[in-house]
Design an enzyme around this catalytic site. Structure first.
Site, short mmCIF file in Angstrom:
data_model
loop_
_atom_site.label_atom_id
_atom_site.label_comp_id
_atom_site.label_asym_id
_atom_site.label_seq_id
_atom_site.Cartn_x
_atom_site.Cartn_y
_atom_site.Cartn_z
N LYS A 81 0.80 -1.23 0.00
CA LYS A 81 0.00 0.00 0.00
C LYS A 81 0.83 1.29 0.00
O LYS A 81 0.39 2.34 0.48
CB LYS A 81 -1.00 0.05 1.18
CG LYS A 81 -1.84 -1.17 1.37
CD LYS A 81 -2.26 -1.88 0.13
CE LYS A 81 -3.44 -1.33 -0.60
NZ LYS A 81 -3.76 -2.20 -1.78
N THR A 82 2.05 1.20 -0.52
CA THR A 82 2.88 2.40 -0.58
C THR A 82 2.91 3.01 -1.98
O THR A 82 3.58 4.03 -2.19
CB THR A 82 4.33 2.10 -0.13
OG1 THR A 82 4.83 1.03 -0.94
CG2 THR A 82 4.40 1.72 1.33
N GLY A 83 2.21 2.39 -2.95
CA GLY A 83 2.16 2.97 -4.29
C GLY A 83 2.63 2.03 -5.39
O GLY A 83 2.95 2.49 -6.50
N THR A 85 1.11 -0.06 -7.41
CA THR A 85 0.31 -0.03 -8.65
C THR A 85 0.70 1.19 -9.50
O THR A 85 0.93 1.08 -10.72
CB THR A 85 -1.19 0.06 -8.28
OG1 THR A 85 -1.48 -0.96 -7.34
CG2 THR A 85 -2.07 -0.07 -9.48
N TRP A 86 0.79 2.31 -8.85
CA TRP A 86 1.14 3.57 -9.53
C TRP A 86 2.55 3.49 -10.11
O TRP A 86 2.78 3.82 -11.28
CB TRP A 86 1.04 4.67 -8.48
CG TRP A 86 1.27 6.07 -8.92
CD1 TRP A 86 1.18 6.58 -10.19
CD2 TRP A 86 1.63 7.16 -8.07
NE1 TRP A 86 1.45 7.92 -10.16
CE2 TRP A 86 1.73 8.30 -8.88
CE3 TRP A 86 1.86 7.28 -6.70
CZ2 TRP A 86 2.07 9.55 -8.36
CZ3 TRP A 86 2.19 8.52 -6.18
CH2 TRP A 86 2.29 9.65 -7.00
N HIS A 141 7.23 -7.24 -2.55
CA HIS A 141 7.04 -6.62 -1.23
C HIS A 141 8.03 -7.21 -0.21
O HIS A 141 8.01 -6.83 0.95
CB HIS A 141 5.63 -6.90 -0.70
CG HIS A 141 4.53 -6.16 -1.42
ND1 HIS A 141 4.66 -4.88 -1.90
CD2 HIS A 141 3.24 -6.51 -1.70
CE1 HIS A 141 3.51 -4.50 -2.45
NE2 HIS A 141 2.63 -5.47 -2.35
N SER A 169 -4.64 2.50 4.61
CA SER A 169 -4.85 1.87 3.30
C SER A 169 -4.82 0.35 3.42
O SER A 169 -5.67 -0.36 2.85
CB SER A 169 -3.75 2.36 2.34
OG SER A 169 -3.94 1.84 1.06
N ARG A 297 -8.13 3.64 -4.27
CA ARG A 297 -9.10 4.05 -3.26
C ARG A 297 -9.20 5.57 -3.28
O ARG A 297 -10.07 6.12 -3.94
CB ARG A 297 -8.69 3.51 -1.88
CG ARG A 297 -9.78 3.57 -0.82
CD ARG A 297 -9.26 3.04 0.51
NE ARG A 297 -8.15 3.82 1.02
CZ ARG A 297 -8.26 4.86 1.84
NH1 ARG A 297 -9.44 5.25 2.23
NH2 ARG A 297 -7.19 5.52 2.25
N LYS A 298 -8.26 6.26 -2.62
CA LYS A 298 -8.30 7.72 -2.63
C LYS A 298 -7.05 8.33 -3.27
O LYS A 298 -7.10 9.41 -3.84
CB LYS A 298 -8.42 8.24 -1.21
CG LYS A 298 -9.79 8.07 -0.62
CD LYS A 298 -9.95 8.97 0.57
CE LYS A 298 -11.34 8.88 1.14
NZ LYS A 298 -11.43 9.58 2.44
P1 PAP Z 1 -0.55 -3.07 -3.11
O1 PAP Z 1 0.40 -3.13 -1.98
O2 PAP Z 1 -1.78 -3.91 -2.85
O3 PAP Z 1 0.11 -3.37 -4.42
P2 PAP Z 1 -0.35 -0.31 -3.69
O4 PAP Z 1 -0.59 -0.16 -5.14
O5 PAP Z 1 1.07 -0.34 -3.21
O6 PAP Z 1 -1.11 -1.58 -3.16
O7 PAP Z 1 -1.05 0.88 -2.91
C1 PAP Z 1 -2.37 1.26 -3.13
C2 PAP Z 1 -2.46 2.72 -2.73
O8 PAP Z 1 -1.94 3.53 -3.81
C3 PAP Z 1 -3.89 3.15 -2.52
O9 PAP Z 1 -3.81 4.18 -1.55
P3 PAP Z 1 -5.06 4.66 -0.66
O10 PAP Z 1 -5.70 3.43 -0.09
O11 PAP Z 1 -4.49 5.55 0.40
O12 PAP Z 1 -5.97 5.39 -1.57
C4 PAP Z 1 -4.24 3.67 -3.91
O13 PAP Z 1 -5.37 4.53 -3.92
C5 PAP Z 1 -2.97 4.42 -4.26
N1 PAP Z 1 -2.82 4.67 -5.70
C6 PAP Z 1 -3.12 3.84 -6.71
N2 PAP Z 1 -2.85 4.44 -7.89
C7 PAP Z 1 -2.37 5.67 -7.61
C8 PAP Z 1 -1.93 6.77 -8.41
N3 PAP Z 1 -1.93 6.72 -9.74
N4 PAP Z 1 -1.50 7.87 -7.76
C9 PAP Z 1 -1.50 7.95 -6.42
N5 PAP Z 1 -1.91 6.94 -5.60
C10 PAP Z 1 -2.35 5.82 -6.20
#
Ligand code: PAP
Length: 337
Positions: A81-83, A85-86, A141, A169, A297-298
């Site tokens: 949940k540190t980013g 996917t992004w 991870h 998250s 999510r957000k």
């Molecule tokens: P994972 O560990 O399951 O792979 P990961 O992708 O690391 O998850 O983290 C998901 C977080 O990145 C979510 O944060 P939140 O719950 O605080 O909202 C997700 O919304 C956020 N996220 C996904 N895509 C982007 C993006 N393009 N820019 C910024 N934050 C993003």
């Protein structure tokens, strides 16, 4: 002609025997490990200092036996949940920017998860990744101490994020995946566990610190990036990321707005709005299926404010500041406080 079929059979059974032996050793070992409460499943096991669920632990052992890294490999390493996917979207689109047009990009039709393999949930030794183009990209991870030692020759991009936002998250995400046979995990319980280091892949501070210390020893091999910096100054951070991966943007590309275009296309707003990321599921290994929209999510800095009291904030910040003391690393990101 008659004797040749026996060769593959012999080889196959040798591999099977090795695989069976690993599984037997694992079945024995897991009974000896300290147990803690899981967030998605009932139990986590403390393996070499880190908390893993049983199937991730087994995959880790298989990974250490079978995965063959190449020095040109680039890993996206991150705590949950540190980013991830992004950053998958950013790294893939930066490395492959000459292979796709921005008006009809691969990521318009496919999820960021599909861009490169997450080595924590692959099927070893079936998947050997020899077909991937160089440089191969992978995500993990796992902390560096749980990875094959020869991977120190590879490059790592490490992403970290404010622990308070990670906690929220992760709690929301894993609560949705939590086994229906278990009682829901309350935020208070998750908070306690997190502050004691117990969560999937945790303790978070040891995860961050292990990559941080390695990055001080080998700065050319590990790039330390924060979610917050990428949010606040994406153009600067993306250019750093590209240079580190050996695919720096040319002046002409910068002037043409290529960096801006990648940042814009893979912003939270754009990625989360794509049909492909709003529908369907992503599979991790044989057991875990996640709806793609759960990865978006957000996407904000500081959403923890909607969940944590001042007292909880002080406690979690205090725990992390104490753990990071003397390392030279400052908890990310103070101005999200
Ligand atoms: P994972 O560990 O399951 O792979 P990961 O992708 O690391 O998850 O983290 C998901 C977080 O990145 C979510 O944060 P939140 O719950 O605080 O909202 C997700 O919304 C956020 N996220 C996904 N895509 C982007 C993006 N393009 N820019 C910024 N934050 C993003």
């Amino acid at each position: 002609m008659l004797s040749s079929p026996s060769l593959p059979t012999t080889l196959e059974s040798k591999e099977d025997a090795e695989h069976n032996k690993i599984c037997q050793d694992y079945n024995h070992m897991i009974t000896t490990l300290p147990k803690g409460n899981g967030w998605r499943v009932q139990h986590l096991y403390n393996y070499n200092g880190f908390w893993l669920d049983s199937s991730t632990l087994k995959t880790n052992i298989l990974l250490n036996t079978y995965f063959k890294p190449q020095p040109s490999d680039i890993f996206l390493a991150s705590f949950m949940k540190t980013g991830t996917t992004w950053f998958k979207a950013l790294m893939f689109s930066t490395i492959n920017r000459h292979n796709y047009t921005f008006s009809n990009h691969y990521l318009h039709h496919q999820s960021p998860q599909s861009t490169f393999p997450m080595i924590d949930s692959e099927d070893y030794p079936v998947n050997d990744f020899t077909h991937l183009p160089t440089p191969r990209l992978f995500a993990t991870h796992f902390s560096p101490t749980l990875l094959p030692p020869c991977m120190t020759s590879c490059k790592f991009v490490y992403v970290c994020r404010d622990p308070k936002d990670v906690l929220i998250s992760k709690w929301i995400y894993l609560s949705k995946l939590r086994s229906k046979d278990l009682a829901p995990l309350s935020l208070d319980e998750a908070f306690e566990l997190f502050c004691n280091g117990i969560s999937e892949y945790g303790p978070y501070w040891d995860h961050v610190l292990s990559y941080w210390k390695d990055s001080l020893v080998c700065p050319d091999k590990i790039l330390f990036v924060t979610y917050e910096d990428m949010k606040k100054q994406p153009l600067v951070e993306l250019r750093k990321l590209a240079t580190f991966m050996g695919k720096g943007f040319t002046l002409e590309e910068v002037e043409r707005g290529v960096v801006e275009e990648i940042v814009r296309l893979f912003s939270f707003e754009n990625l989360s709005g794509l049909e492909v990321n709003r529908r369907g599921v992503e599979k991790f290994g044989k057991l875990v299926e996640v709806e793609r929209r759960e990865f978006f999510r957000k996407g904000e800095i500081g959403d923890w404010r909607n969940y944590l009291s001042e007292e909880m904030k002080d406690r979690i910040d205090g725990v992390f500041d104490e753990k990071l003391k003397g390392s030279g690393l400052v908890r990310s990101s103070r101005d999200g406080d």
